[in-house]
Scaffold this motif. Structure first.
Motif, PDB file in Angstrom:
ATOM      1  N   VAL A 181      -2.039 -10.777  -9.033  1.00  0.00           N
ATOM      2  CA  VAL A 181      -2.710 -10.460  -7.685  1.00  0.00           C
ATOM      3  C   VAL A 181      -1.660 -10.137  -6.266  1.00  0.00           C
ATOM      4  O   VAL A 181      -1.489  -9.747  -4.533  1.00  0.00           O
ATOM      5  CB  VAL A 181      -4.328 -10.308  -7.346  1.00  0.00           C
ATOM      6  CG1 VAL A 181      -4.238 -10.582  -5.782  1.00  0.00           C
ATOM      7  CG2 VAL A 181      -4.999 -10.137  -8.434  1.00  0.00           C
ATOM      8  N   ALA A 182      -1.070 -11.422  -6.364  1.00  0.00           N
ATOM      9  CA  ALA A 182      -0.102 -12.153  -5.311  1.00  0.00           C
ATOM     10  C   ALA A 182       0.755 -11.213  -5.296  1.00  0.00           C
ATOM     11  O   ALA A 182       1.315 -10.490  -4.101  1.00  0.00           O
ATOM     12  CB  ALA A 182      -0.056 -13.753  -5.305  1.00  0.00           C
ATOM     13  N   ILE A 183       1.413 -10.786  -6.620  1.00  0.00           N
ATOM     14  CA  ILE A 183       2.669 -10.043  -6.148  1.00  0.00           C
ATOM     15  C   ILE A 183       2.591  -9.025  -5.723  1.00  0.00           C
ATOM     16  O   ILE A 183       3.491  -8.060  -5.317  1.00  0.00           O
ATOM     17  CB  ILE A 183       3.176 -10.033  -8.204  1.00  0.00           C
ATOM     18  CG1 ILE A 183       4.332 -11.243  -8.149  1.00  0.00           C
ATOM     19  CG2 ILE A 183       4.697  -9.257  -7.910  1.00  0.00           C
ATOM     20  CD1 ILE A 183       3.948 -11.959 -10.015  1.00  0.00           C
ATOM     21  N   ALA A 184       1.193  -8.038  -6.775  1.00  0.00           N
ATOM     22  CA  ALA A 184       1.201  -6.918  -6.051  1.00  0.00           C
ATOM     23  C   ALA A 184       0.868  -6.211  -4.338  1.00  0.00           C
ATOM     24  O   ALA A 184       1.061  -5.664  -3.926  1.00  0.00           O
ATOM     25  CB  ALA A 184      -0.289  -6.051  -6.852  1.00  0.00           C
ATOM     26  N   TRP A 185       0.069  -7.728  -4.605  1.00  0.00           N
ATOM     27  CA  TRP A 185       0.094  -8.105  -2.322  1.00  0.00           C
ATOM     28  C   TRP A 185       0.931  -7.377  -1.560  1.00  0.00           C
ATOM     29  O   TRP A 185       1.386  -6.366  -0.800  1.00  0.00           O
ATOM     30  CB  TRP A 185      -0.563  -8.810  -2.225  1.00  0.00           C
ATOM     31  CG  TRP A 185      -1.283  -8.621  -0.262  1.00  0.00           C
ATOM     32  CD1 TRP A 185      -0.223  -9.252   0.486  1.00  0.00           C
ATOM     33  CD2 TRP A 185      -1.798  -8.624   0.058  1.00  0.00           C
ATOM     34  NE1 TRP A 185      -0.587  -9.314   1.030  1.00  0.00           N
ATOM     35  CE2 TRP A 185      -2.066  -8.685   1.374  1.00  0.00           C
ATOM     36  CE3 TRP A 185      -3.238  -7.996   0.127  1.00  0.00           C
ATOM     37  CZ2 TRP A 185      -2.955  -8.179   2.438  1.00  0.00           C
ATOM     38  CZ3 TRP A 185      -4.478  -7.750   0.998  1.00  0.00           C
ATOM     39  CH2 TRP A 185      -3.934  -7.737   2.671  1.00  0.00           C
ATOM     40  N   ALA A 186       2.340  -8.161  -2.105  1.00  0.00           N
ATOM     41  CA  ALA A 186       3.531  -8.359  -1.791  1.00  0.00           C
ATOM     42  C   ALA A 186       4.151  -6.907  -1.256  1.00  0.00           C
ATOM     43  O   ALA A 186       5.287  -6.538  -0.474  1.00  0.00           O
ATOM     44  CB  ALA A 186       4.236 -10.001  -1.731  1.00  0.00           C
ATOM     45  N   LEU A 187       4.136  -6.464  -2.887  1.00  0.00           N
ATOM     46  CA  LEU A 187       5.029  -5.515  -2.911  1.00  0.00           C
ATOM     47  C   LEU A 187       4.733  -4.518  -2.319  1.00  0.00           C
ATOM     48  O   LEU A 187       4.774  -3.371  -1.744  1.00  0.00           O
ATOM     49  CB  LEU A 187       4.455  -5.155  -4.747  1.00  0.00           C
ATOM     50  CG  LEU A 187       6.238  -5.961  -5.073  1.00  0.00           C
ATOM     51  CD1 LEU A 187       5.166  -5.197  -7.084  1.00  0.00           C
ATOM     52  CD2 LEU A 187       7.232  -5.733  -5.584  1.00  0.00           C
ATOM     53  N   ALA A 188       2.747  -3.995  -2.332  1.00  0.00           N
ATOM     54  CA  ALA A 188       2.345  -3.113  -1.809  1.00  0.00           C
ATOM     55  C   ALA A 188       2.222  -3.354   0.081  1.00  0.00           C
ATOM     56  O   ALA A 188       2.520  -1.793   0.486  1.00  0.00           O
ATOM     57  CB  ALA A 188       0.561  -3.248  -2.062  1.00  0.00           C
ATOM     58  N   MET A 189       2.149  -4.495   0.219  1.00  0.00           N
ATOM     59  CA  MET A 189       2.611  -4.360   1.841  1.00  0.00           C
ATOM     60  C   MET A 189       3.650  -3.997   2.148  1.00  0.00           C
ATOM     61  O   MET A 189       3.960  -3.094   3.432  1.00  0.00           O
ATOM     62  CB  MET A 189       1.935  -5.768   2.462  1.00  0.00           C
ATOM     63  CG  MET A 189       1.824  -6.343   3.807  1.00  0.00           C
ATOM     64  SD  MET A 189       1.051  -5.202   4.782  1.00  0.00           S
ATOM     65  CE  MET A 189      -0.626  -5.716   3.500  1.00  0.00           C
ATOM     66  N   GLY A 190       4.533  -4.679   1.701  1.00  0.00           N
ATOM     67  CA  GLY A 190       5.936  -3.900   1.879  1.00  0.00           C
ATOM     68  C   GLY A 190       6.612  -2.704   1.599  1.00  0.00           C
ATOM     69  O   GLY A 190       6.644  -1.623   2.452  1.00  0.00           O
ATOM     70  N   LEU A 191       6.061  -1.946   0.604  1.00  0.00           N
ATOM     71  CA  LEU A 191       5.976  -0.563   0.426  1.00  0.00           C
ATOM     72  C   LEU A 191       4.953   0.368   0.960  1.00  0.00           C
ATOM     73  O   LEU A 191       5.774   1.403   1.761  1.00  0.00           O
ATOM     74  CB  LEU A 191       5.752  -0.551  -1.347  1.00  0.00           C
ATOM     75  CG  LEU A 191       6.698  -0.515  -2.261  1.00  0.00           C
ATOM     76  CD1 LEU A 191       6.682  -0.477  -3.691  1.00  0.00           C
ATOM     77  CD2 LEU A 191       8.383  -0.538  -1.797  1.00  0.00           C
ATOM     78  N   SER A 192       4.747  -0.017   1.806  1.00  0.00           N
ATOM     79  CA  SER A 192       3.992   0.748   3.097  1.00  0.00           C
ATOM     80  C   SER A 192       4.569   0.751   4.066  1.00  0.00           C
ATOM     81  O   SER A 192       4.254   2.091   4.531  1.00  0.00           O
ATOM     82  CB  SER A 192       2.135  -0.498   3.111  1.00  0.00           C
ATOM     83  OG  SER A 192       2.633  -1.758   3.679  1.00  0.00           O
ATOM     84  N   ARG A 193       5.189  -0.397   4.060  1.00  0.00           N
ATOM     85  CA  ARG A 193       6.274   0.039   5.600  1.00  0.00           C
ATOM     86  C   ARG A 193       6.587   0.431   5.368  1.00  0.00           C
ATOM     87  O   ARG A 193       6.964   1.484   6.087  1.00  0.00           O
ATOM     88  CB  ARG A 193       6.345  -1.165   5.982  1.00  0.00           C
ATOM     89  CG  ARG A 193       5.074  -2.439   5.897  1.00  0.00           C
ATOM     90  CD  ARG A 193       3.886  -2.920   7.245  1.00  0.00           C
ATOM     91  NE  ARG A 193       4.504  -2.685   8.230  1.00  0.00           N
ATOM     92  CZ  ARG A 193       4.206  -2.718   9.229  1.00  0.00           C
ATOM     93  NH1 ARG A 193       3.167  -2.132   9.902  1.00  0.00           N
ATOM     94  NH2 ARG A 193       4.776  -2.271  10.597  1.00  0.00           N
TER      95      ARG A 193
END
Length: 183
Positions: free
Chosen positions: A134-146
């Motif tokens: 979940v932590a990795i997915a959050w970080a990846l998704a947040m960055g890619l959303s930008r």
């Protein structure tokens, strides 16, 4: 170099945009902003402190967040990199410097520290794996959303992930050493 990936990544993001996914990604990226991350982090930390009757989560998260916010502010001031053109971005527009991505850096650090704190307490292997995923997915998704929204270049996000991971590694290693010495 790696910055050659910036425009193709933005072009791909633009090609993938629809009205619906743009609204969903905008909503998600707001969770990683100052207000969203403050609320999410506060809820997580209050629950940990209350449940575990320990100030350790509060102290570690305060140090983690202070460091990541400082790195974001200093990095933007030193590098001064312009964001992608507003014509390629989805509102609401951002006007501060682009490098590094604060959403990606802070999201990596907060999610990573929360996962570390949980992994220390969870006993089942599957629950530890879920916390890390979940932590990795959050970080990846947040960055890619930008990148998807045209608010950052891909290299802004990649650098933020790397710095966030390095900061986490330093904090976790320091905490583990502190625990070892204290014993």
């Amino acid at each position: 170099g790696i910055s050659g990936l910036d425009q193709p990544a933005l072009d791909t993001s633009i090609a993938l945009r629809t009205k619906t996914n743009s609204k969903l990604v905008t909503w998600f990226t707001h969770l990683g902003g100052l207000i969203g991350m403050t609320i999410i982090t506060s809820v997580i930390i209050v629950a940990m402190v209350w449940r575990w009757r320990s100030r350790t989560p509060l102290i570690l998260m305060l140090i983690a967040v202070a460091g990541s916010l400082s790195m974001t502010i200093v990095g933007k001031a030193i590098v001064g990199r312009a964001r992608p053109s507003l014509t390629e971005a989805i509102p609401p527009y951002e006007y501060a410097f682009s490098f590094p991505s604060g959403h990606a850096l802070n999201g990596t650090v907060v999610a990573g520290m929360a996962a570390y704190l949980l992994v220390r307490r969870l006993r089942r292997r599957w629950s530890r794996a879920v916390a890390a995923i979940v932590a990795i997915a959050w970080a990846l998704a947040m960055g890619l959303s930008r990148v998807f929204l045209g608010h950052h270049w891909l290299t802004d996000v990649i650098f933020a992930w790397l710095v966030g991971a390095a900061w986490l590694a330093l904090l976790i290693t320091s905490h583990r050493l502190f625990l070892t010495i204290r014993r």
